[in-house]
Design a protein around this motif. Structure first.
Motif, PDB file in Angstrom:
ATOM      1  N   ALA A   1       6.786   1.958  -3.265  1.00  0.00           N
ATOM      2  CA  ALA A   1       5.907   1.790  -2.107  1.00  0.00           C
ATOM      3  C   ALA A   1       4.784   0.834  -2.467  1.00  0.00           C
ATOM      4  CB  ALA A   1       5.339   3.146  -1.679  1.00  0.00           C
ATOM      5  N   ALA A   2       4.400   0.064  -1.512  1.00  0.00           N
ATOM      6  CA  ALA A   2       3.347  -0.911  -1.756  1.00  0.00           C
ATOM      7  C   ALA A   2       2.090  -0.238  -2.294  1.00  0.00           C
ATOM      8  CB  ALA A   2       3.030  -1.684  -0.466  1.00  0.00           C
ATOM      9  N   SER A   3       1.866   0.981  -1.859  1.00  0.00           N
ATOM     10  CA  SER A   3       0.658   1.686  -2.296  1.00  0.00           C
ATOM     11  C   SER A   3       0.759   2.133  -3.748  1.00  0.00           C
ATOM     12  CB  SER A   3       0.421   2.896  -1.393  1.00  0.00           C
ATOM     13  OG  SER A   3       1.562   3.750  -1.438  1.00  0.00           O
ATOM     14  N   ASP A   4       1.966   2.177  -4.251  1.00  0.00           N
ATOM     15  CA  ASP A   4       2.151   2.626  -5.638  1.00  0.00           C
ATOM     16  C   ASP A   4       2.288   1.482  -6.629  1.00  0.00           C
ATOM     17  OD1 ASP A   4       2.137   5.326  -4.975  1.00  0.00           O
ATOM     18  OD2 ASP A   4       4.305   5.363  -4.613  1.00  0.00           O
ATOM     19  N   VAL A   5       2.284   0.267  -6.095  1.00  0.00           N
ATOM     20  CA  VAL A   5       2.578  -0.870  -6.974  1.00  0.00           C
ATOM     21  C   VAL A   5       1.622  -0.953  -8.151  1.00  0.00           C
ATOM     22  CG1 VAL A   5       2.515  -3.390  -7.112  1.00  0.00           C
ATOM     23  CG2 VAL A   5       3.790  -2.281  -5.307  1.00  0.00           C
TER      24      VAL A   5
END
Lengths: 192, 416
Positions: free
Chosen positions: B353-357
């Protein structure tokens, strides 16, 4: 042709070269065998056996000793084998011989005593010495035959029998004593 | 010892020929006075003389003849033994060579069974080159535009020939076309070469079924440098177009042939006059094909190994890939290993997820042995540790075609 060249050709299987080798040494071989075996037939068989062994094993001769020493050594060993066979044969026959039979000769073995012709050609003393020699143990007989009959030196006998010279001298001394003892009953014959 | 016993010892030494002159003189004097010693000396000397006079045996006349007859028998025995030995050796050779041949055949079959082609009825080897990514990825519009621009920059020195009469050098390389790449697969065709040219490494009738899992090669024009973005909406890894440092003149070999698209349209000019096959297992290396990067999949490699490649093909691969290439009996003499720092576009991709990158990147930094843009390389054990930590952190991810079993794992981090 030198000895090296002769040996080289023999190793290559040149029969003519081997025949030359036989003719060079056959007299010494056959007489050493005769001295050991006291019988011309046995001596001839033994001599042939010697040359067949040489023919089979010529490649194994490395030249560490002289060719004559090597040949004498083979002859001595072949004669030992002949004497052992003769002794075993006599012993095996004698077990089954009738006690009433006074004949010392085994009935079914080859007569190894001198032939009638041989009896005629030698003197009585020679015959007795031959007989006494024949009665000696093999190790005594070999040194006497080589030294007195074949004229080998102590060193040569030492090389043939692969024993020290001192041992040869000692053995020869004991052999003469034994021979003298065997001939003691015929002493008068030798004092004529 | 009595005096006579002493002289009898001297007499023994006389008989042995070892008496000294002094002892001999003493003995000569004594025997004049002693009858016993005189008789003893006479007896011993007589025995010696008799011994030495014993007649010699004459060699029988037929001795040599009879000996030679026996030697003839010896020769026959020797010859028979030699023949027998040779027969035994021959029998043993037959037996063991048959066993060896069977074992060798089994080994060869075992080796070749992996690469056994499926005969498609022609001598052409057609290998589909398609996008490796399992996801619906396609070349971005930017890339397509860049390709068109770069066509004009390429000098056409040689034509890529596609007729059957052309030698094996022919390579038809189809490019994916933008968004429609899913429907258009690129094909690499290598025609069968005369086996005389094969150097023993090639096969007579190499065939690869067209219906095998598509093998894709993505060609990225040089001007796509630094286009890679984790946040690409297309989830498409845009790879760096840096040339491999190890590229040497050896890479520029062989005639090139005009590749064709699936509908027999000529390939863009930039495909002309290029080196021939550059085979690189995807995920282990990245190769610049002149100004373009070609990333091929392992399936491609496997499939193409069945082609009758010209011996002057160039293979560029990472050191790890070289081993697998060598196992395929491809001539690697001109191969140019790619420095390990040149990562491929990834043996796969890891979607997070983009938030976890950012969090994933920080974890990756602990385990990766190197990174280039968003492509990371880890050892196999580190990759496992990385995944375990992701799971521990509750970070969801999706991996695509990541070959975790390799000694080195490379993948591209993509923000979904």
């Amino acid at each position: 042709m030198g000895e090296k060249e002769l040996l080289k050709k023999c190793r290559q299987g040149d029969r003519d070269a081997f025949n030359i080798l036989v003719q060079t040494y056959q007299r010494q071989v056959i007489n050493l065998a005769y001295g050991m075996l006291s019988n011309t037939e046995d001596a001839t068989d033994a001599a042939q056996e010697v040359f067949i062994k040489i023919y089979r094993n010529i490649d194994r001769f490395e030249g560490k000793s002289s060719l004559s020493t090597w040949i004498y050594r083979i002859t001595s060993n072949v004669c030992k084998d002949f004497l052992r066979k003769r002794t075993r044969t006599i012993q095996s026959i004698s077990i089954y011989e009738s006690s009433e039979d006074d004949d010392d000769r085994p009935m079914e073995i080859k007569d190894s005593s001198p032939t009638p012709q041989e009896h005629m050609e030698i003197t009585e003393t020679q015959r007795e010495v031959r007989k006494a020699l024949d009665e000696l143990p093999e190790e005594y007989k070999s040194v006497i035959v080589m030294y007195d009959l074949e004229g080998l030196s102590y060193d040569e006998i030492s090389n043939v029998l692969q024993c020290p010279v001192g041992t040869i001298k000692s053995r020869l001394n004991r052999a003469r004593k034994a021979l003298k003892k065997n001939l003691s009953e015929k002493r008068e014959l030798f004092l004529k | 010892m009595s005096e006579c016993e002493k002289y009898k010892k001297i007499i023994e030494s006389v008989a042995n020929g070892e008496c000294s002159e002094a002892d001999k003189a003493l003995l000569d004097t004594h025997v004049l006075e002693c009858n016993d010693c005189r008789e003893e000396l006479a007896f011993v000397m007589s025995i010696n003389e008799t011994l030495q006079s014993l007649p010699k045996m004459e060699v029988p006349e037929d001795f040599l003849v009879s000996l030679n007859k026996r030697l003839d028998v010896e020769d026959k025995i020797k010859a028979y033994a030699s023949d027998k030995a040779k027969r035994n050796i021959f029998r043993a050779w037959k037996k063991y060579s048959a066993i060896t041949a069977c074992l060798l055949l089994a080994v060869l079959v075992q080796i070749n069974v992996w690469d056994l082609p499926v005969n498609n009825g022609s001598n052409d080897v057609v290998v589909e080159v398609s996008d490796k990514s399992a996801a619906n990825k396609s070349v971005s519009d930017d890339i397509a535009e860049a390709e068109e621009k770069s066509v004009a920059d390429v000098t056409d020195e040689e034509n890529i020939q596609t007729t059957d009469k052309q030698p094996v050098d022919e390579v038809e390389f189809f490019l994916e076309e933008g968004e429609n790449q899913k429907n258009t697969s690129n094909k690499i065709t290598a025609k069968a070469e005369n086996k005389d040219k094969s150097d023993g490494l090639l096969q007579k009738n190499p065939v690869v079924t067209e219906k095998k899992a598509p093998v894709q090669a993505t060609v990225i024009p040089k001007k796509q440098e630094n286009n890679y973005s984790v946040e690409s909406e297309n989830k498409t890894p845009v790879v760096n177009t840096q040339k491999p440092q190890s590229k040497t003149n050896e890479q520029e070999v062989v005639q090139t042939q005009k590749p064709q698209t699936s509908d027999n349209q000529p390939l863009p000019e930039y495909m002309d006059n290029k080196d021939n096959i550059i085979i690189v297992p995807e995920g282990t290396s990245r190769v610049n094909f002149d100004d373009y990067e070609i990333v091929v999949t392992e399936e491609f490699l496997e499939a193409f190994s069945m082609a009758e490649m010209p011996s002057n093909n160039v293979i560029v691969a990472s050191p790890a890939a070289m081993a697998s290439i060598e196992n395929l009996s491809i001539d690697t003499s001109a191969a140019c290993p790619v420095p390990e720092t040149n990562y491929g576009a990834g043996s796969g991709s890891l979607l997070v997820a983009a938030s976890d990158v950012q969090k994933v990147q920080s974890i990756l930094n602990k385990y990766s042995t190197g990174a280039q843009n968003q492509t990371f390389m880890l050892t196999s054990s580190n990759y496992n540790s990385f995944i375990n930590e992701l799971k521990g952190e509750g970070i969801e991810y999706q991996d695509y075609m990541i070959h975790a079993g390799r000694s080195n794992v490379a993948f591209t981090l993509i923000a979904s």
